[in-house]
Write a protein that holds these residues in place. Structure first.
Motif, PDB file in Angstrom:
ATOM      1  N   ILE A  10       0.865  -1.180   0.000  1.00 46.12           N
ATOM      2  CA  ILE A  10       0.000   0.000   0.000  1.00 46.12           C
ATOM      3  C   ILE A  10       0.899   1.226   0.000  1.00 46.12           C
ATOM      4  CG2 ILE A  10      -2.013  -1.082   1.068  1.00 46.12           C
ATOM      5  CD1 ILE A  10      -1.248   0.169   3.721  1.00 46.12           C
ATOM      6  N   THR A  12       1.004   5.853  -0.570  1.00 45.10           N
ATOM      7  CA  THR A  12       0.493   7.173  -0.911  1.00 45.10           C
ATOM      8  C   THR A  12       1.474   7.736  -1.944  1.00 45.10           C
ATOM      9  OG1 THR A  12       1.787   8.287   0.797  1.00 45.10           O
ATOM     10  CG2 THR A  12      -0.416   7.484   1.431  1.00 45.10           C
ATOM     11  N   LEU A 116      -0.323   4.517   7.388  1.00 45.13           N
ATOM     12  CA  LEU A 116      -0.504   3.389   6.472  1.00 45.13           C
ATOM     13  C   LEU A 116      -0.555   2.057   7.231  1.00 45.13           C
ATOM     14  CD1 LEU A 116       1.803   4.374   3.479  1.00 45.13           C
ATOM     15  CD2 LEU A 116      -0.691   4.076   3.407  1.00 45.13           C
ATOM     16  N   ASP A 119      -3.913   1.806   8.826  1.00 44.83           N
ATOM     17  CA  ASP A 119      -4.891   1.512   7.772  1.00 44.83           C
ATOM     18  C   ASP A 119      -4.880   0.008   7.473  1.00 44.83           C
ATOM     19  OD1 ASP A 119      -6.732   1.865   5.699  1.00 44.83           O
ATOM     20  OD2 ASP A 119      -5.361   3.027   4.440  1.00 44.83           O
ATOM     21  N   SER A 183      -8.658   6.306   3.512  1.00 47.26           N
ATOM     22  CA  SER A 183      -8.084   4.975   3.683  1.00 47.26           C
ATOM     23  C   SER A 183      -7.493   4.523   2.356  1.00 47.26           C
ATOM     24  CB  SER A 183      -9.150   3.976   4.140  1.00 47.26           C
ATOM     25  OG  SER A 183      -8.657   2.656   4.023  1.00 47.26           O
ATOM     26  N   THR A 184      -6.194   4.305   2.340  1.00 45.35           N
ATOM     27  CA  THR A 184      -5.530   3.808   1.144  1.00 45.35           C
ATOM     28  C   THR A 184      -6.016   2.407   0.814  1.00 45.35           C
ATOM     29  OG1 THR A 184      -3.604   5.161   1.655  1.00 45.35           O
ATOM     30  CG2 THR A 184      -3.259   3.358   0.115  1.00 45.35           C
TER      31      THR A 184
END
Length: 191
Positions: A10, A12, A116, A119, A183-184
């Motif tokens: 995951i 950003t 992250l 999350d 939320s990623t």
């Protein structure tokens, strides 16, 4: 040792989490020898690379959730740290630990990596609460944790040492039901 192309689970725009990697043992070990990290990390003595390699073999087989943190601001992803969740499956909680290289600190990557990891913890691992301990004089760490979604939950009085002086440890927690903001993980599923 040749480094493999990173896999990002995951991410950003500026930070990504990928698997904990045996081929990065020397990189992880070098970060862990930094005196500024030893002050706040709990282990106050340096460790040999050989001892670290033995620990790595155990960590790779364990049930803890470990991520390599990547800085994505450059042309290629650069490993800059590790986050870890130490789960207690019986109660669906985990302790959080983070380690960042000296070069990565002060740029918001700690906050982003922490967010992250939360999350992932709440939306993939389905934990209900994540907690951590931080030495009270580590105000930069406390601020980063608060920005990522942690709240102060209590204090363990005189439980730690900071630069040779006795200090308190601050207990912080984050609850799945209070995790706010984008939320990623959910974005990966169009939610």
């Amino acid at each position: 040792m040749t480094q493999l192309e990173p896999t990002l689970w995951i991410a950003t725009e500026t930070c990504g989490l990928g698997p904990y990697r045996a081929d990065l043992i020397e990189t992880y070990w070098a970060w862990e020898q930094d005196p500024s990290l030893l002050v706040g990390y709990g282990r106050q003595v340096p460790e040999s690379l050989e001892a670290r390699a033995e620990g790595m073999a155990h960590q790779l087989r364990g049930s803890n959730v470990r991520f390599t943190v990547y800085d994505l601001a450059g042309e290629e992803p650069m490993p800059v740290g590790v986050t870890t969740l130490l789960p207690d499956d019986a109660v669906r909680t985990a302790e959080f630990v983070i380690m960042l290289s000296k070069e990565a600190r002060g740029r918001g990557l700690g906050t982003e990596a922490t967010r992250l990891t939360l999350d992932y913890a709440f939306h993939i691992t389905n934990l209900r609460m994540v907690w951590l301990k931080v030495l009270a004089p580590n105000t930069a760490g406390i601020t980063a944790y608060e920005r990522a979604g942690f709240q102060r939950a209590g204090t363990l009085r005189e439980a730690g040492y900071w630069l040779g002086e006795v200090c308190d440890e601050v207990i912080m927690d984050a609850l799945a039901r209070e995790f706010s903001g984008p939320s990623t993980v959910k974005a990966l599923f169009g939610r």
